[in-house]
Design a protein around this motif. Structure first.
Motif: not given
Length: 212
Positions: A53-69
């Motif tokens: 669950g923590v990994a999937m939450t972190t993954q979602s944050n990385f997707v958002g960070a990648y889009a913004l970057a």
């Protein structure tokens, strides 16, 4: 690739997913139940389930960070592959929009049973609508979304997000299957024997799965 289009479409699509597929469902859950948000990772007792669950939450944050970057720095600085056909961008946006529609529809069909992570309490077994086609339409939408991200900004980073996302979703789906077998027994086994995991007819379980 049409870089300007992709630098606008990618963050817009990902933010649309965050709003429609994460934030609004949590608000709706709070309004319906008067407490909680449906995000129950803090209540997960199984250490493997909590870690996933923590990994999937972190993954979602990385997707958002990648889009913004990508929106901020552009294709070259984000190592986007050269020579990408321009038509992949609109196709990627189409996948993002389809994924959002799929996820939102599945969440609505789950009704009061919708949760993020495994709820140790009782939830109703939903087998109709999209769930009559695949057992995990929300996770299918998540995978489609990752492919949309990749097509809009194909790079080693977005390819890595597909790899990690597929791994986490696959593990989480199997953890939920074990939980639902314990909770619903024969009813879930019969459902899983006729409906595929992520694709119609693919990944069906035997009617004796989880026995013993």
């Amino acid at each position: 690739m049409n870089e300007v289009f992709c630098r606008v479409a990618l963050p817009a699509g990902v933010m649309g997913f965050a709003l429609a597929g994460l934030i609004l469902p949590m608000i709706r859950h709070r309004l319906r139940h008067g407490q909680g948000t449906g995000f129950v990772i803090a209540d997960v007792r199984d250490p493997v389930g909590k870690a996933v669950g923590v990994a999937m939450t972190t993954q979602s944050n990385f997707v958002g960070a990648y889009a913004l970057a990508f929106a901020a720095f552009g294709a070259e600085r984000m190592d986007v592959f050269a020579g990408v056909p321009a038509w992949l961008g609109p196709l990627g946006l189409g996948l993002l929009l389809f994924a959002i529609a799929l996820i939102v529809t599945a969440q609505a069909q789950m009704g009061r049973s919708w949760r993020m992570c495994i709820d140790e309490g009782h939830t109703q077994l939903v087998t109709s609508g999209l769930f009559g086609v695949v057992r995990n339409p929300i996770y299918l939408g998540t995978l489609i979304l990752l492919w949309g991200v990749f097509l809009l900004a194909p790079s080693p980073w977005s390819a890595g997000l597909i790899f990690s996302g597929t791994m986490f979703v696959s593990i989480q789906a199997r953890l939920e299957e074990a939980h639902l077998i314990r909770l619903h027994g024969a009813a879930y086994r019969a459902f899983a024997a006729r409906v595929g995991r992520f694709l119609p007819g693919v990944g069906r379980l035997s009617k004796t799965a989880g026995e013993g």
